[in-house]
Design a protein around this motif. Structure first.
Motif, PDB file in Angstrom:
ATOM      1  N   THR A 388      23.756 -14.204   2.915  1.00  0.00           N
ATOM      2  CA  THR A 388      25.100 -14.647   3.293  1.00  0.00           C
ATOM      3  C   THR A 388      25.881 -15.010   2.030  1.00  0.00           C
ATOM      4  O   THR A 388      25.321 -15.066   0.926  1.00  0.00           O
ATOM      5  CB  THR A 388      25.047 -15.871   4.223  1.00  0.00           C
ATOM      6  OG1 THR A 388      24.363 -16.944   3.554  1.00  0.00           O
ATOM      7  CG2 THR A 388      24.316 -15.552   5.517  1.00  0.00           C
ATOM      8  N   GLU A 389      27.172 -15.230   2.228  1.00  0.00           N
ATOM      9  CA  GLU A 389      28.068 -15.675   1.144  1.00  0.00           C
ATOM     10  C   GLU A 389      27.984 -14.772  -0.083  1.00  0.00           C
ATOM     11  O   GLU A 389      28.013 -15.249  -1.226  1.00  0.00           O
ATOM     12  CB  GLU A 389      27.788 -17.136   0.772  1.00  0.00           C
ATOM     13  CG  GLU A 389      27.987 -18.104   1.932  1.00  0.00           C
ATOM     14  CD  GLU A 389      27.847 -19.558   1.516  1.00  0.00           C
ATOM     15  OE1 GLU A 389      28.282 -19.912   0.405  1.00  0.00           O
ATOM     16  OE2 GLU A 389      27.280 -20.334   2.321  1.00  0.00           O
ATOM     17  N   SER A 391      29.266 -12.461  -2.875  1.00  0.00           N
ATOM     18  CA  SER A 391      30.531 -12.362  -3.584  1.00  0.00           C
ATOM     19  C   SER A 391      30.634 -11.029  -4.301  1.00  0.00           C
ATOM     20  O   SER A 391      29.773 -10.686  -5.121  1.00  0.00           O
ATOM     21  CB  SER A 391      30.657 -13.505  -4.607  1.00  0.00           C
ATOM     22  OG  SER A 391      31.740 -13.273  -5.483  1.00  0.00           O
ATOM     23  N   LYS A 396      26.928 -12.904  -6.634  1.00  0.00           N
ATOM     24  CA  LYS A 396      26.058 -14.000  -6.232  1.00  0.00           C
ATOM     25  C   LYS A 396      25.931 -14.027  -4.709  1.00  0.00           C
ATOM     26  O   LYS A 396      26.804 -13.536  -3.994  1.00  0.00           O
ATOM     27  CB  LYS A 396      26.614 -15.328  -6.754  1.00  0.00           C
ATOM     28  CG  LYS A 396      26.637 -15.427  -8.271  1.00  0.00           C
ATOM     29  CD  LYS A 396      27.236 -16.745  -8.724  1.00  0.00           C
ATOM     30  CE  LYS A 396      27.274 -16.827 -10.246  1.00  0.00           C
ATOM     31  NZ  LYS A 396      27.898 -18.099 -10.716  1.00  0.00           N
ATOM     32  N   TYR A 397      24.858 -14.641  -4.240  1.00  0.00           N
ATOM     33  CA  TYR A 397      24.622 -14.665  -2.805  1.00  0.00           C
ATOM     34  C   TYR A 397      23.630 -15.767  -2.464  1.00  0.00           C
ATOM     35  O   TYR A 397      22.989 -16.353  -3.344  1.00  0.00           O
ATOM     36  CB  TYR A 397      24.062 -13.318  -2.327  1.00  0.00           C
ATOM     37  CG  TYR A 397      22.699 -12.976  -2.899  1.00  0.00           C
ATOM     38  CD1 TYR A 397      21.538 -13.228  -2.179  1.00  0.00           C
ATOM     39  CD2 TYR A 397      22.573 -12.418  -4.173  1.00  0.00           C
ATOM     40  CE1 TYR A 397      20.281 -12.923  -2.706  1.00  0.00           C
ATOM     41  CE2 TYR A 397      21.325 -12.122  -4.707  1.00  0.00           C
ATOM     42  CZ  TYR A 397      20.191 -12.375  -3.974  1.00  0.00           C
ATOM     43  OH  TYR A 397      18.949 -12.090  -4.488  1.00  0.00           O
ATOM     44  N   LYS A 398      23.516 -16.031  -1.166  1.00  0.00           N
ATOM     45  CA  LYS A 398      22.446 -16.863  -0.641  1.00  0.00           C
ATOM     46  C   LYS A 398      21.516 -15.974   0.169  1.00  0.00           C
ATOM     47  O   LYS A 398      21.989 -15.156   0.968  1.00  0.00           O
ATOM     48  CB  LYS A 398      23.010 -17.974   0.248  1.00  0.00           C
ATOM     49  CG  LYS A 398      23.759 -19.063  -0.494  1.00  0.00           C
ATOM     50  CD  LYS A 398      24.157 -20.190   0.463  1.00  0.00           C
ATOM     51  CE  LYS A 398      24.813 -21.338  -0.289  1.00  0.00           C
ATOM     52  NZ  LYS A 398      25.163 -22.468   0.610  1.00  0.00           N
ATOM     53  N   ASP A 416      20.529 -18.895  -4.465  1.00  0.00           N
ATOM     54  CA  ASP A 416      21.526 -19.818  -3.933  1.00  0.00           C
ATOM     55  C   ASP A 416      22.742 -19.802  -4.847  1.00  0.00           C
ATOM     56  O   ASP A 416      22.904 -20.658  -5.725  1.00  0.00           O
ATOM     57  CB  ASP A 416      20.943 -21.224  -3.826  1.00  0.00           C
ATOM     58  CG  ASP A 416      21.825 -22.158  -3.003  1.00  0.00           C
ATOM     59  OD1 ASP A 416      22.988 -21.785  -2.734  1.00  0.00           O
ATOM     60  OD2 ASP A 416      21.358 -23.249  -2.625  1.00  0.00           O
ATOM     61  N   LEU A 417      23.541 -18.750  -4.683  1.00  0.00           N
ATOM     62  CA  LEU A 417      24.797 -18.579  -5.425  1.00  0.00           C
ATOM     63  C   LEU A 417      24.602 -18.699  -6.933  1.00  0.00           C
ATOM     64  O   LEU A 417      25.282 -19.454  -7.631  1.00  0.00           O
ATOM     65  CB  LEU A 417      25.835 -19.593  -4.945  1.00  0.00           C
ATOM     66  CG  LEU A 417      26.221 -19.491  -3.468  1.00  0.00           C
ATOM     67  CD1 LEU A 417      27.243 -20.545  -3.104  1.00  0.00           C
ATOM     68  CD2 LEU A 417      26.756 -18.100  -3.146  1.00  0.00           C
ATOM     69  N   GLY A 468      21.141 -13.280   8.285  1.00  0.00           N
ATOM     70  CA  GLY A 468      22.061 -12.680   7.330  1.00  0.00           C
ATOM     71  C   GLY A 468      21.853 -11.189   7.176  1.00  0.00           C
ATOM     72  O   GLY A 468      21.104 -10.555   7.933  1.00  0.00           O
TER      73      GLY A 468
END
Length: 489
Positions: A388-389, A391, A396-398, A416-417, A468
């Motif tokens: 998720t998240e 970019s 970056k991501y989770k 984690d980002l 996700g």
């Protein structure tokens, strides 16, 4: 009486020239053709599969029908604009719902336009017919006017489908709108309407508030009526079916056969059912909306396998996620960093400091399979899951990553980002250049398998991320990925 009973044919025939087309879904990925399309109709001519569809756009831009042909359901050739709105003088705008059929050496497309030009006061909907000498056209208006224009027993003439009955060769045209399903006889010329024995030209055979998107097909002496349950712009729109012993019904509603899946896609639209000739292999081909559409017209064409029970009822269809890259394309992948392409039926990325290719999925519990081969560099390519998240700017991501280095180091980690944490690591001997990696994640328990699918190399418990997207990633390496499959356990 509902037309379901003990099967009269074997579940699967191994005979016929195309019996090998025995897939579980579009093995080379959905969508199976490039572009946004809606309202698919299908036919099989001389062993070649044909799909006719309209662009998924606003009505003013839905002015043509494209065709796609394939002999193997993997490689598709595009035949653009086989019929356009300019070929139909009486149609005002937007061609919809193309339905192909062939008879007496001619090829026909039945369709519905939005609005009518000319002296048809009070009639907004109609069904037309175009004809060609070849499946790829060009198609021309067959009669210079609508084939069906009047409302008969409250059914608007929209969303046609045509069936030539295997039993006696009689052709029927069905249309459904405003919760009414009607049927009419097509004469031998396929461009004029016949009369029933009582002198009428249309009969209502509604299976309990039938919506639009109707399709009729035959199997094992049973007639299946397939229709939408809901509106295509609704996230929960699905496909239901009814069954009958005759083409005139009565049709008895049975069940939903294809529903949206919050892990794969939403808002199912019009569909068509495809049979591999000389086999009992069937597919449902349909339009659907991705989980992350870019606008309301973002609809794609997909297909999945249809299985029948012994009593001839249809098993619920599973939307599967696979891509073996046999078509040489990566249509449902979004890349973040790196130079990606398909080479030799593998998703290939050049050496990069960091790159990802992602599928628009949303799995929680899952089984995620792929082959991985490092072609250069000392990094650790791997599988991403529960992401998720993400970019596009920073990459970056989770989420989690299960990676395999060229030295045989297997790593399960989480990101984690920008912060990456190794959760577990082990080493194996690298006997093969290409290795089969599987991730099984059920709840907080994550297992990683390499080549041996019976004994996991890593088992770890972590509940940081629960659901996700899925994808693949490289770091300081070049790599190839193949035979991607993501499913629920």
């Amino acid at each position: 009486m509902m037309g379901l009973g003990k099967s009269k044919v074997a579940a699967t025939s191994s005979e016929g020239s195309q019996a090998a087309l025995d897939y579980t879904t579009s093995e080379a990925g959905n969508p199976f053709v490039e572009g946004w399309y809606a309202d698919p109709g299908s036919a099989t001519y001389d062993g070649v599969f044909w799909v006719y569809a309209v662009p998924s756009r606003a009505a003013e831009e839905r002015t043509y029908i494209d065709a796609f042909s394939s002999s193997d359901l993997i490689h598709w050739d595009k035949h653009p604009s086989v019929l356009t709105i300019t070929d139909v003088s009486w149609a005002k705008k937007a061609i919809r719902s193309p339905v192909p059929v062939s008879r007496n050496g001619k090829y026909y497309i039945y369709f519905s336009p939005d609005g009518i030009n000319g002296d048809y006061t009070g009639n907004l909907n109609s069904i037309g017919v175009a004809v060609a000498d070849k499946p790829d056209g060009p198609y021309v208006d067959a009669i210079g006017k609508p084939l069906i224009i009047k409302h008969h027993v409250d059914a608007q003439p929209m969303g046609p489908h045509v069936l030539i009955d295997d039993a006696d060769g009689q052709a029927y045209i069905y249309y459904a709108q405003n919760s009414h399903l009607n049927v009419a006889l097509l004469n031998e010329d396929m461009i004029s309407i016949g009369r029933f024995g009582d002198g009428t030209t249309s009969k209502q055979i509604t299976p309990n508030n039938a919506p639009g998107g109707s399709r009729i097909f035959q199997r094992n002496g049973i007639y299946y009526f397939v229709c939408l349950a809901g509106q295509p712009n609704e996230p929960d729109c699905s496909v239901s079916y009814a069954a009958a012993d005759t083409p005139l019904g009565p049709f008895s509603p049975v069940a939903k056969m294809l529903q949206p899946d919050d892990a794969v896609a939403k808002s199912i639209g019009r569909s068509t059912v495809v049979n591999v000739p000389n086999t009992d292999i069937w597919y449902i081909l349909y339009e659907r909306q991705p989980l992350s559409p870019t606008n309301e017209y973002h609809r794609i064409l997909a297909y999945d396998r249809v299985y029948f029970n012994e009593d001839n009822s249809i098993q619920p269809v599973r939307m599967l996620v696979k891509d073996n890259f046999a078509d040489g394309k990566m249509l449902d992948w979004t890349t973040y960093g790196g130079a990606w392409s398909v080479e030799g039926e593998r998703l290939t990325v050049q050496n990069t400091g960091g790159g990802m290719a992602m599928l628009d999925t949303n799995f929680s519990d899952l089984v995620f399979d792929a082959t991985i081969a490092t072609t250069s560099g000392n990094g650790h390519p791997g599988l991403l899951f529960r992401v998720t998240e993400l970019s596009a700017e920073t990459h970056k991501y989770k989420g989690y990553k299960a990676a395999l280095s060229p030295q045989g180091v297997i790593t399960l980690g989480k990101a984690d980002l920008g912060t990456f944490t190794d959760l577990a690591q082990t080493r194996m001997g690298m006997e093969m250049e290409e290795n089969h990696v599987r991730v099984r994640a059920i709840g907080s328990e994550i297992s990683v398998f390499v080549n041996d699918m019976d004994t996991p190399k890593i088992v770890y418990t972590d509940g940081s991320f629960t659901t996700g997207a899925n994808g693949v990633r490289v770091f300081n390496s070049a790599a190839k990925f193949g035979f991607v499959s993501v499913s629920k356990p």
